[in-house]
Design an enzyme around this catalytic site. Sequence first.
Site, mmCIF file in Angstrom:
data_model
loop_
_atom_site.group_PDB
_atom_site.id
_atom_site.type_symbol
_atom_site.label_atom_id
_atom_site.label_comp_id
_atom_site.label_asym_id
_atom_site.label_seq_id
_atom_site.Cartn_x
_atom_site.Cartn_y
_atom_site.Cartn_z
ATOM 1 N N HIS A 82 43.951 52.249 77.396
ATOM 2 C CA HIS A 82 42.563 52.252 78.005
ATOM 3 C C HIS A 82 42.623 51.994 79.213
ATOM 4 C CE1 HIS A 82 38.150 52.822 77.628
ATOM 5 N NE2 HIS A 82 38.277 52.108 78.692
ATOM 6 N N LYS A 133 48.037 49.732 70.932
ATOM 7 C CA LYS A 133 46.851 50.304 71.811
ATOM 8 C C LYS A 133 46.595 48.972 72.760
ATOM 9 C CE LYS A 133 43.732 52.685 73.561
ATOM 10 N NZ LYS A 133 42.655 53.372 73.077
ATOM 11 N N ASN A 182 40.327 49.974 66.842
ATOM 12 C CA ASN A 182 39.625 48.908 67.336
ATOM 13 C C ASN A 182 38.247 48.806 66.288
ATOM 14 O OD1 ASN A 182 38.348 51.642 67.863
ATOM 15 N ND2 ASN A 182 37.160 51.141 69.409
ATOM 16 N N LEU A 190 33.071 56.111 77.345
ATOM 17 C CA LEU A 190 33.909 55.497 78.250
ATOM 18 C C LEU A 190 35.409 56.105 78.207
ATOM 19 C CD1 LEU A 190 32.488 51.846 78.021
ATOM 20 C CD2 LEU A 190 32.294 53.276 80.222
ATOM 21 N N ASP A 240 39.095 61.628 71.450
ATOM 22 C CA ASP A 240 38.327 60.282 71.490
ATOM 23 C C ASP A 240 36.870 60.629 70.809
ATOM 24 O OD1 ASP A 240 37.769 57.799 72.156
ATOM 25 O OD2 ASP A 240 37.169 58.216 74.171
ATOM 26 N N HIS A 254 28.943 56.840 66.468
ATOM 27 C CA HIS A 254 27.972 55.752 66.675
ATOM 28 C C HIS A 254 26.519 56.453 65.866
ATOM 29 C CE1 HIS A 254 30.535 52.867 69.073
ATOM 30 N NE2 HIS A 254 30.598 54.128 70.087
ATOM 31 N N HIS A 300 43.979 60.948 69.646
ATOM 32 C CA HIS A 300 43.288 59.808 69.873
ATOM 33 C C HIS A 300 41.900 59.869 69.137
ATOM 34 C CE1 HIS A 300 41.394 56.838 73.039
ATOM 35 N NE2 HIS A 300 40.583 56.727 72.019
ATOM 36 N N ALA A 358 28.758 53.490 73.697
ATOM 37 C CA ALA A 358 29.853 54.375 74.259
ATOM 38 C C ALA A 358 30.499 55.182 73.441
ATOM 39 C CB ALA A 358 30.688 53.732 75.378
ATOM 40 N N HIS A 362 38.731 57.919 66.519
ATOM 41 C CA HIS A 362 38.061 56.802 65.994
ATOM 42 C C HIS A 362 37.480 57.376 64.749
ATOM 43 C CE1 HIS A 362 38.443 54.269 69.820
ATOM 44 N NE2 HIS A 362 38.303 55.445 70.262
ATOM 45 N N LEU A 363 37.963 56.714 63.432
ATOM 46 C CA LEU A 363 37.487 56.877 62.316
ATOM 47 C C LEU A 363 36.520 55.917 61.443
ATOM 48 C CD1 LEU A 363 40.743 58.522 60.590
ATOM 49 C CD2 LEU A 363 38.630 59.796 60.994
ATOM 50 N N ARG A 364 36.804 54.794 62.221
ATOM 51 C CA ARG A 364 35.622 53.764 61.702
ATOM 52 C C ARG A 364 35.933 53.300 60.344
ATOM 53 N NH1 ARG A 364 34.790 53.464 67.130
ATOM 54 N NH2 ARG A 364 33.119 54.618 67.787
ATOM 55 N N HIS A 407 42.742 59.285 77.189
ATOM 56 C CA HIS A 407 41.361 59.996 77.555
ATOM 57 C C HIS A 407 41.110 59.806 79.211
ATOM 58 C CE1 HIS A 407 40.285 55.588 77.659
ATOM 59 N NE2 HIS A 407 39.812 55.714 76.240
HETATM 60 N N1 NCD Z 1 35.338 56.457 74.213
HETATM 61 C C1 NCD Z 1 34.224 55.583 74.101
HETATM 62 O O1 NCD Z 1 33.257 55.609 74.703
HETATM 63 N N2 NCD Z 1 34.347 54.752 72.952
HETATM 64 C C2 NCD Z 1 35.228 54.404 71.915
HETATM 65 C C3 NCD Z 1 36.076 53.428 72.471
HETATM 66 C C4 NCD Z 1 37.195 53.971 73.611
HETATM 67 O O2 NCD Z 1 38.004 55.133 73.103
HETATM 68 O O3 NCD Z 1 37.360 53.533 74.632
HETATM 69 C C5 NCD Z 1 34.631 53.820 70.661
HETATM 70 O O4 NCD Z 1 35.323 53.278 69.833
HETATM 71 O O5 NCD Z 1 33.458 54.005 70.551
HETATM 72 ZN ZN ZN Z 2 38.976 56.246 71.976
HETATM 73 ZN ZN ZN Z 3 39.438 54.058 75.314
#
Ligand code: NCD
Ligand code: ZN
Ligand code: ZN
Length: 361
Positions: free
Chosen positions: A153, A115, A53, A236, A264, A268, A25, A280, A27-29, A191
């Site tokens: 999620h 997802k 996302n 989150l 996760d 940011h 899990h 978050a 996030h690479l943006r 998560h």
């Molecule tokens: N976990 C987080 O707090 N944020 C994640 C989104 C997610 O996994 O719910 C994000 O993309 O920033």
């Molecule tokens: Zn996530």
């Molecule tokens: Zn999530």
Amino acid sequence: METSSPSAAADTPARLYILRPDDWHLHLRDGDALEAVVGHTARQFARAIVMPNLRPPVTTTEQALAYRARIMAALAKTGIAADRFTPLMTLYLTDNTPADEIVRAHASGMVHAVKLYPAGATTNSDAGVTDLLGRCAPALQAMEKVGMPLLVHGEVTDSDIDLFDREKVFIDRVMIPLRKAFPGLKVVFEHITTADAAHYVRDAEGPIGATITAHHLLYNRNALFIGGVRPHWYCLPVLKRETHRQALVEAAVSGSPRFFLGTDSAPHARGLKEHACGCAGCYTALHAIELYAQAFDLAGKLDKLEGFASLFGADFYGLPRSTEKVTLVREDWTIPAELPYGATTVVPLAAGESLPWRLEA
Ligand SMILES: NC(=O)N[C@@H](CC(=O)O)C(=O)O
Ligand SMILES: [Zn+2]
Ligand SMILES: [Zn+2]
């Protein structure tokens, strides 16, 4: 897993050898942010399930393949060889995802999951699902048929539900009815943050797994408020009370193949975390396996790290286990205060603090 302890105390090995872990899990943006973070993950992990996302979200196979190409181009810029890291792509489920999109995704061999973001539940979830069992039924049926996992999620978004209860309520209102309607569907409860979720996954029938982050293993909700509001601990689902953290540790070190590693890591920009309405997400890609090693070490269960980090996720996804070993060394190091992130910076979780384990390059 093998350990050796030439100089350390008998029960604390100086070195730990595990098969290279995977992150189920992540996030690479995109764009500059992607270029800033992809090397951190690739240095640690063989593969990662990449969350869809983005803005706009990755809803089609075509978009997922284009995103994959951008990830590989960003990786090339870091100087890390393309065969060292494999991004496993995902699609963002919407009320309008057609069944044939699932068939295309599966046939691509590059898209490994879909997802579910309940609309409004988290970062970039505005395009998420509003009617799972109704409008998403054709997509879910197709997924069940081809064996494509649904990643969830798991929080309800109703404003009358206390923020800390959103995961627990999700189990009864969404997870149980979903799995009753689609009993063959592979589901990953992403998560997880509560004893309720850990116990549900432990005891439920059928194909289910869960990812657990390093921060939910190491911290309870006090971390958000020690000495003042600490936005870098805000994610989150939000950190929960100590009893929940203990239940997550128990699940992670239990040796059950249903629980596996998912950082996760969610970067940011510093200014958007240290903000009147802070985003978050915790950034842990830099030091992920070290954070997990610390959590397993504190539980006295380092011998269970390899299954959780390197074996059980691949098994759940039906992918081959990685074969190469990595070495963790028992050696203190300090987490940097911040890291470059495009034109700005990102603050890693627990910045400035010391970690007892270090991944050897
Ligand atoms: N976990 C987080 O707090 N944020 C994640 C989104 C997610 O996994 O719910 C994000 O993309 O920033
Ligand atoms: Zn996530
Ligand atoms: Zn999530």
